[in-house]
Design an enzyme around this catalytic site. Structure first.
Site, short mmCIF file in Angstrom:
data_model
loop_
_atom_site.label_atom_id
_atom_site.label_comp_id
_atom_site.label_asym_id
_atom_site.label_seq_id
_atom_site.Cartn_x
_atom_site.Cartn_y
_atom_site.Cartn_z
N LYS A 20 0.48 -1.43 0.00
CA LYS A 20 -0.18 0.18 -0.12
C LYS A 20 0.49 1.20 -0.55
O LYS A 20 1.98 1.72 0.39
CB LYS A 20 -0.66 -0.03 1.48
N MET A 104 11.41 -3.83 3.05
CA MET A 104 11.30 -3.99 4.94
C MET A 104 11.59 -2.85 5.30
O MET A 104 12.31 -2.02 4.97
CB MET A 104 12.26 -4.76 4.90
N GLY A 105 10.19 -1.89 6.30
CA GLY A 105 10.60 -1.00 6.81
C GLY A 105 10.49 0.12 6.23
O GLY A 105 10.89 1.36 6.50
N GLY A 106 9.47 -0.23 4.93
CA GLY A 106 9.03 1.19 3.77
C GLY A 106 8.05 1.80 4.02
O GLY A 106 8.21 2.65 3.28
N ASP A 145 -1.91 -2.29 10.37
CA ASP A 145 -1.97 -2.17 9.46
C ASP A 145 -3.03 -3.10 8.78
O ASP A 145 -3.16 -3.07 7.49
CB ASP A 145 -0.64 -2.15 8.59
#
Length: 300
Positions: A20, A104-106, A145
């Site tokens: 998303k 990852m962690g974006g 989320d």
């Protein structure tokens, strides 16, 4: 939309876990317990991880390729399967593999989407047949989320992320860049300079009189101050179209609206941007989705 999974030679079935983007993100207040109240449009895109599942008869839940230095039992996909197994009392188990493509962690919801895909797919494979809201309530135990991905539609999201109203969005191609930094979300939300009183635009957004392109991500100013590489990526991408951060970072994106779908001009524009990307930057093109591919795996 009906989704039929590909099944490999070992009997694993493939299920997409789409990402998303936050088209904008405003912090409109704060609860007494410290949780921030937000307003955001969550846009599903076709960039995705692939979650491979194979039903077991022995009740065991086995992750075959956990991330390095991440114990399998703490992986969100394993936790999701165990949570559904416990809540429903089913005797089935599952083998899990994940092809990880999303940063990852974006700020693109990759881990949450993986967990949601496990819940949606096992709802079908284990013959659980829970309704969507029940799965969303269960998913909330895994992360804020996760319910959005189970909801499965582009949405105006409010509250702490639990209030979702379906919203129509234009067909759009996005250029997404991934600065090589990991942004800890608590550090952004806990910053004393974070704007926490942006006026609500809910009514005008739902009526279509507000344009998300002229709005902002309230978290971005804090993130770029703490992580200059994010600012550098936004500045470079802004040469081509207005660019902003998604979520609490670190990914940034620019939109190219598909005004001429037949000629595919928006995708050509986006691809041209990626073609000119400096070698020290990484990025990709992704397109908007109108709904999650597994939307039909739970009933409303």
């Amino acid at each position: 939309m009906s989704y039929t999974p590909l099944v490999d030679a070992e009997g694993f079935a493939a299920f997409p876990a789409p990402a998303k983007l936050n088209l904008f993100l405003h912090i409109v207040g704060r609860r007494a317990d410290g949780y921030h109240l937000l307003e955001s449009i969550f846009q599903l895109v076709d960039a995705h991880d692939t979650v491979w599942l194979r039903v077991r008869d022995d009740g065991q839940i086995v992750h075959h390729n956990p991330m390095p230095n991440v114990p399998a039992e703490t992986d969100l996909t394993v936790r999701a399967a165990k949570l559904l197994q416990t809540a429903t009392g089913v005797s089935y188990g599952v083998d899990i593999r994940v092809d990880k493509r999303l940063p990852m962690g974006g700020g693109m919801g990759g881990g949450s989407s993986d967990a949601a895909t496990v819940l949606l797919a096992l709802n079908r494979l284990w013959h659980v047949n829970w309704q969507r809201q029940a799965l969303m309530d269960l998913g909330l135990q895994l992360g804020a989320d996760v319910p959005f991905f189970i909801f499965g539609r582009n949405a105006l999201v409010e509250g702490i992320g639990e209030i979702m109203t379906p919203i129509e969005t234009e067909a759009t191609d996005f250029v997404v860049l991934h600065p090589p930094v990991h942004v800890p979300t608590p550090a952004i939300f806990g910053d004393p300079e974070l704007t926490r009183n942006t006026p609500s635009l809910k009514v005008s957004l739902l009526e279509g009189t507000a344009d998300w392109r002229v709005l902002r991500n309230d978290l971005e100013s804090v993130a770029v101050r703490k992580y200059p590489q994010i600012a550098q990526h936004i500045q470079w991408l802004s040469q081509y179209a207005p660019a902003r951060m998604t979520g609490s970072g670190s990914c940034v994106f620019a939109a190219f609206v598909a005004k001429d779908v037949e000629k595919n001009t928006s995708q050509n524009q986006a691809n041209a941007v990626i073609f000119g990307l400096p070698k020290e930057m990484s990025g990709f093109v992704t397109s908007s989705l109108q709904e999650h591919q597994l939307l039909g795996f739970a009933s409303d």
